[in-house]
Scaffold this active site. Structure first.
Site, PDB file in Angstrom:
ATOM      1  CE  LYS A 206      -3.606   2.319   2.647  1.00 18.12           C
ATOM      2  NZ  LYS A 206      -4.562   2.256   3.750  1.00 18.12           N
ATOM      3  CD  GLU A 353      -1.935  -4.172  11.363  1.00 16.19           C
ATOM      4  OE1 GLU A 353      -2.520  -3.987  10.294  1.00 16.19           O
ATOM      5  OE2 GLU A 353      -0.730  -4.457  11.425  1.00 16.19           O
TER       6      GLU A 353
HETATM    7  O1  F6P Z   1       3.270  -2.535   9.743  1.00 14.62           O
HETATM    8  C1  F6P Z   1       1.931  -2.898   9.648  1.00 14.62           C
HETATM    9  C2  F6P Z   1       1.420  -2.656   8.262  1.00 14.62           C
HETATM   10  O2  F6P Z   1       1.347  -1.311   7.996  1.00 14.62           O
HETATM   11  C3  F6P Z   1       0.070  -3.323   8.037  1.00 14.62           C
HETATM   12  O3  F6P Z   1      -0.975  -2.561   8.495  1.00 14.62           O
HETATM   13  C4  F6P Z   1       0.087  -3.538   6.564  1.00 14.62           C
HETATM   14  O4  F6P Z   1      -0.873  -4.463   6.147  1.00 14.62           O
HETATM   15  C5  F6P Z   1       1.498  -4.004   6.369  1.00 14.62           C
HETATM   16  O5  F6P Z   1       2.265  -3.255   7.286  1.00 14.62           O
HETATM   17  C6  F6P Z   1       2.057  -3.838   4.986  1.00 14.62           C
HETATM   18  O6  F6P Z   1       1.999  -2.505   4.573  1.00 14.62           O
HETATM   19  P1  F6P Z   1       2.186  -2.114   3.053  1.00 14.62           P
HETATM   20  O7  F6P Z   1       1.078  -2.736   2.270  1.00 14.62           O
HETATM   21  O8  F6P Z   1       2.126  -0.614   3.023  1.00 14.62           O
HETATM   22  O9  F6P Z   1       3.513  -2.622   2.601  1.00 14.62           O
END
Ligand code: F6P
Length: 543
Positions: A206, A353
């Site tokens: 994300k 979470e």
């Molecule tokens: O560190 C926790 C977190 O932010 C989760 O909420 C999320 O699903 C995961 O890390 C991965 O984040 P990203 O999709 O931004 O790499």
């Protein structure tokens, strides 16, 4: 605020009154039949039997009253209306829009989202078809045989779990692999078996800043370059799923190969978005659409069914009952369905979470236990490992049994044995076995009798799916999402942020530099000693 609501106090008093009543009494005589019928609810091909819970009609009424006072329905409607229910980040939480059908009309903070969602779904469909049909080729012109999803947390657990659950439904399709851990063993082991010319990587993040994912993506890029690909070939081998267009471009992934999603999709609620690209490749876009349709059916159920028949509402209320009023610190999830083996890990992130918080929306301390520890494995395996504790241990552990009415394998006799064991466990947990029953069964050694007694009165839900297919899986997972939302609303916590993950990430940077030789920084004595120990070990064993 949540725990000052009058219903909490009523529930506390009620809990004290019924704490010592044995569920057996509620099943005795003709009441049992009525109880079983009354405490069964169905929706979207899912049947929930919640009769084996330590609740009475009065408990349920008080819990529904708690839901009313906590305005669960109003807050659900606010979430569906795309209001900023993620209060600390001022964002909507609109994962339901990802599985909508034209005309459902979802808006995030007032802005229509349908066109954006449809455009990305079309992009995913095209891509999945190209990869599955062999039209998308690697740098030497051969079709893609292996797809590696690099991502972690919500960018891994959901797609990994769904791909595993629907594995049997994949027609000939590329093999899908998942790499999450920054421990190089994970990536190295998977890449060692792959041919770079026929491998495609989905970098799924994300934020596109997550340390583990970016480290694995960089290493994978180098691997392609060391295995025959030129820089210009990488466009055939890397696609990105992210909300962060700039970071994707900075990494060097062709923006035409980027599948976007939006800040109103939380990571752990994102498998329905482009994060599910690996699912669409694995099972085909039509099945991915069925997954979305199952989830949409559950959204409609959650949004419209009266609380007394509303599966996510009932489950969320029961979770709060056990956690906050009967003091259960954990809940065991036991899918009697091997393809659902990764469901407990997915639910851990979803619930822990989301609701592992100690402050309410307004920052005030929460004076009730929140988020139970979610754990478990498939049945019958768990029976031969930890069910001893669930039956006779000193903690109250509510169990969710999950099973399918139709078998997933055609090996004769197996499904019958599987279901028999599933139902026997919940029956044993409910009923227990008294000392008199032990003696009546022929036990003459009095020293053994206390060991053979099961107190029973241990609660469980049993959830039956018509069958494990994309539609019912979608409905199941959306039910779990909404259940989590109901829990969070009753505790009055923000289920859509995760500030608790920040501090560890921040402290890892300086420690990483110190492990690579930078001057020591101030730490507590224990951490400083651990760092020194690693540096000494490395000095003694040069690479
Ligand atoms: O560190 C926790 C977190 O932010 C989760 O909420 C999320 O699903 C995961 O890390 C991965 O984040 P990203 O999709 O931004 O790499």
């Amino acid at each position: 605020m949540s725990t000052t609501l009058p219903a909490w106090q009523d529930l506390r008093e009620h809990a004290a009154r019924i704490r010592d009543t044995h569920m057996r009494d509620w099943f005795a005589g003709p009441h049992g039949q009525a109880r079983s019928e009354r405490l069964t609810a169905e929706a979207c091909g899912l049947t929930l039997d919640y009769a084996k819970n330590r609740i009475t009609e009065e408990t349920l009424n008080l819990l529904f009253e708690l839901a009313r006072q906590a305005q669960v329905c109003e807050r659900r409607d606010a979430m569906f209306d795309g209001e900023p229910v993620n209060t600390t980040e001022r964002r909507a939480a609109l994962h339901m829009a990802l599985r909508a059908r034209p005309g459902d009309g979802y808006r995030a903070l007032g802005m229509p989202v349908e066109a954006d969602v449809s455009a990305v779904l079309m992009q995913m469909e095209l891509f999945a078809d190209e990869v599955r049909s062999g039209t998308w080729t690697g740098f030497d012109g051969r079709a893609i045989t292996d797809v590696v999803n690099i991502g972690i947390g919500g960018s891994d657990l959901g797609p990994r779990m769904v791909c595993r659950a629907l594995e049997q439904d994949t027609e000939p399709a590329p093999r899908i692999h998942f790499v999450a851990n920054v421990d190089g063993c994970d990536l190295a082991r998977k890449l060692a078996r792959l041919d770079a010319a026929t491998t495609l990587v989905i970098v799924c993040s994300k934020t596109f800043t997550t340390l583990e994912t970016m480290a694995n993506a960089r290493t994978a890029r180098d691997w392609f370059l060391r295995h025959g690909a030129r820089q210009t070939d990488l466009t055939r081998h890397f696609v990105a799923v992210s909300t962060n267009r700039d970071a994707v471009a900075a990494f060097g992934i062709d923006p035409g190969n980027m599948f976007p999603f939006w800040d109103w999709v939380g990571g752990r609620f994102s498998l329905w978005s482009a994060v599910g690209l690996s699912i669409a490749v694995a099972v085909g876009f039509d099945r991915f659409r069925q997954l979305l349709d199952g989830a949409r059916a559950m959204d409609q159920h959650f949004a419209s069914a009266p609380p007394e028949q509303n599966l996510p509402m009932i489950l969320g209320l029961l979770d709060v009952w056990y956690r906050s009023l009967l003091g259960a610190g954990s809940r065991c999830v036991a899918p009697y369905c091997e393809p659902l083996e990764l469901l407990p890990a997915f639910l851990q992130q979803l619930e822990m979470e989301s609701n592992g918080k100690s402050v309410q929306h307004n920052g005030a301390a929460l004076e009730a236990g929140s988020a139970a520890v979610v754990w478990g494995t498939t049945g019958t395996n768990g029976q031969h490992a930890y069910f001893q504790m669930v039956h006779q241990g000193s903690q109250l552990v509510p169990v969710d049994f999950i099973a399918c009415l139709q078998p997933h394998s055609d090996l004769p006799g197996h499904h019958t044995k599987l279901l028999a064991n599933c139902f026997a466990q919940s029956e044993a947990l409910l009923r227990g076995r008294t000392a008199e029953e032990v003696r009546a069964e022929g036990q003459v050694d009095e020293r053994l009798v206390p060991h053979l007694v099961f107190e029973g009165n241990r609660p469980s839900n049993t959830l039956l799916l018509q069958r494990l297919d994309a539609f019912h899986l979608g409905a199941l997972l959306a039910m779990c999402e909404h259940r989590t939302f109901v829990q969070g609303t009753l505790w009055n916590v923000n289920s859509f942020d995760q500030w608790g993950v920040e501090l560890g990430k921040k402290l890892a940077g300086p420690i990483e530099r110190e492990l690579e030789g930078a001057p020591a920084q101030p730490h507590d004595a224990s951490t400083a000693a651990l760092i020194r120990r690693v540096c000494r070990a490395r000095a003694m064993t040069p690479d």
